[in-house]
Write a protein that holds these residues in place. Structure first.
Motif, PDB file in Angstrom:
ATOM      1  N   HIS A  33      19.505   7.006  33.224  1.00 54.71           N
ATOM      2  CA  HIS A  33      20.099   6.902  34.555  1.00 54.71           C
ATOM      3  C   HIS A  33      19.188   7.466  35.643  1.00 54.71           C
ATOM      4  O   HIS A  33      19.447   7.286  36.828  1.00 54.71           O
ATOM      5  CB  HIS A  33      21.451   7.616  34.594  1.00 54.71           C
ATOM      6  N   VAL A  34      18.111   8.153  35.234  1.00 50.73           N
ATOM      7  CA  VAL A  34      17.149   8.694  36.200  1.00 50.73           C
ATOM      8  C   VAL A  34      16.033   7.670  36.393  1.00 50.73           C
ATOM      9  O   VAL A  34      15.309   7.344  35.456  1.00 50.73           O
ATOM     10  CB  VAL A  34      16.555  10.034  35.716  1.00 50.73           C
ATOM     11  N   SER A  56      15.870   9.603  42.162  1.00 46.67           N
ATOM     12  CA  SER A  56      16.790   8.481  42.332  1.00 46.67           C
ATOM     13  C   SER A  56      17.450   8.201  40.992  1.00 46.67           C
ATOM     14  O   SER A  56      16.807   8.255  39.941  1.00 46.67           O
ATOM     15  CB  SER A  56      16.047   7.236  42.840  1.00 46.67           C
ATOM     16  N   LYS A  57      18.751   7.929  41.041  1.00 46.02           N
ATOM     17  CA  LYS A  57      19.513   7.694  39.822  1.00 46.02           C
ATOM     18  C   LYS A  57      20.396   6.469  39.999  1.00 46.02           C
ATOM     19  O   LYS A  57      20.738   6.086  41.109  1.00 46.02           O
ATOM     20  CB  LYS A  57      20.386   8.920  39.494  1.00 46.02           C
ATOM     21  N   VAL A  74      21.282   5.961  43.900  1.00 45.76           N
ATOM     22  CA  VAL A  74      21.519   6.999  44.892  1.00 45.76           C
ATOM     23  C   VAL A  74      20.389   8.015  44.811  1.00 45.76           C
ATOM     24  O   VAL A  74      19.843   8.273  43.729  1.00 45.76           O
ATOM     25  CB  VAL A  74      22.881   7.687  44.646  1.00 45.76           C
ATOM     26  N   PHE A  75      20.026   8.600  45.963  1.00 44.24           N
ATOM     27  CA  PHE A  75      18.960   9.597  45.998  1.00 44.24           C
ATOM     28  C   PHE A  75      19.543  11.004  45.913  1.00 44.24           C
ATOM     29  O   PHE A  75      20.576  11.302  46.514  1.00 44.24           O
ATOM     30  CB  PHE A  75      18.126   9.460  47.270  1.00 44.24           C
ATOM     31  N   ASN A  95      23.442  14.981  46.688  1.00 41.89           N
ATOM     32  CA  ASN A  95      23.133  13.588  46.999  1.00 41.89           C
ATOM     33  C   ASN A  95      22.949  13.421  48.507  1.00 41.89           C
ATOM     34  O   ASN A  95      23.576  14.133  49.301  1.00 41.89           O
ATOM     35  CB  ASN A  95      24.225  12.654  46.503  1.00 41.89           C
ATOM     36  N   ILE A  96      22.070  12.508  48.894  1.00 38.25           N
ATOM     37  CA  ILE A  96      21.881  12.189  50.307  1.00 38.25           C
ATOM     38  C   ILE A  96      22.288  10.733  50.508  1.00 38.25           C
ATOM     39  O   ILE A  96      21.945   9.869  49.723  1.00 38.25           O
ATOM     40  CB  ILE A  96      20.424  12.440  50.766  1.00 38.25           C
ATOM     41  N   GLY A  97      23.025  10.488  51.535  1.00 40.11           N
ATOM     42  CA  GLY A  97      23.604   9.158  51.715  1.00 40.11           C
ATOM     43  C   GLY A  97      24.952   9.094  51.023  1.00 40.11           C
ATOM     44  O   GLY A  97      25.184   9.791  50.017  1.00 40.11           O
ATOM     45  N   PHE A  98      25.889   8.320  51.559  1.00 38.86           N
ATOM     46  CA  PHE A  98      27.233   8.146  51.007  1.00 38.86           C
ATOM     47  C   PHE A  98      27.987   9.470  50.902  1.00 38.86           C
ATOM     48  O   PHE A  98      28.895   9.619  50.080  1.00 38.86           O
ATOM     49  CB  PHE A  98      27.179   7.481  49.624  1.00 38.86           C
TER      50      PHE A  98
END
Length: 213
Positions: A33-34, A56-57, A74-75, A95-98
């Motif tokens: 997942h990474v 990022s994953k 997602v980052f 997490n960044i974003g969302f």
């Protein structure tokens, strides 16, 4: 209110070994997942090593979550502080974003076990939050469940890397007494793996040639 999770993991390796393996834990068989990892900054301040990395994953979600999560990945920002004097490694990830949809913050402290100096304990804390009106409870429950599953993969992957780097280590053994043996074993295994790959490729080429002729 954010969902909270806490757990402890005991690694049968010294703090020095865990610290070395921390930078080499990806890739491993449990980290599919990474997708990527990049170092943003690294500096020494007050005798402590401060690092910041961007990972990022994958971002797989159930059908009901597709209306909120459109991105395939997602980052994650990972910040870490190594204190050689106190013998601690503290990591912070978020997490960044969302962030309004789901925000996950994790803190992990790696330190020598007080009961067994030859082992390392990891104390993990995490907070999962969401600001989506009407769906926040479901999203936080989903995020917490996925976080727990990923934690299990993280621990398995970390142990895999530790064993690969220090295959002959037993808790309590002096680190310096096994370093040379470990390095020699890793090099020998890499040579065997390379030779095996060459043999497989040669056999495939031979088979293909035989079929064509």
């Amino acid at each position: 209110m954010a969902k909270y999770y806490e757990s402890q993991t005991l690694f049968n390796y010294t703090w020095e070994q865990v610290t070395q393996a921390f930078w080499n834990r990806y890739p491993n068989p449990y980290s599919s997942h990474v997708l990527s990892e990049d170092t943003i900054s690294r500096e020494i301040c007050d005798g402590k090593l401060h690092s910041k990395r961007l990972l990022s994953k994958t971002n797989r979600v159930p059908k009901w979550g597709e209306r909120f999560f459109k991105a395939k990945s997602v980052f994650i920002v990972e910040e870490s502080v190594i204190d050689p004097k106190e013998r601690t490694l503290v990591t912070y990830t978020r997490n960044i974003g969302f962030n309004k949809i789901m925000h996950v913050v994790e803190k992990v402290t790696y330190k020598t076990s007080s009961e067994n100096p030859g082992k390392t304990i990891a104390i993990r804390s995490a907070w999962v939050d969401s600001s989506v009106f009407g769906f926040a409870t479901a999203i936080k429950a989903f995020g917490l469940d996925r976080f727990k599953k990923n934690c299990a993969k993280t621990v398995d992957g970390f142990n895999f890397v530790l064993h690969a780097m220090f295959p002959y280590y037993t808790a309590g053994a002096p680190l310096n007494s096994i370093s040379h043996k470990d390095n020699l074993t890793l090099k020998t295994q890499k040579i065997k793996d390379a030779a095996k790959n060459v043999k497989v490729q040669a056999e495939q080429i031979y088979q293909n040639f035989s079929v064509k002729n």
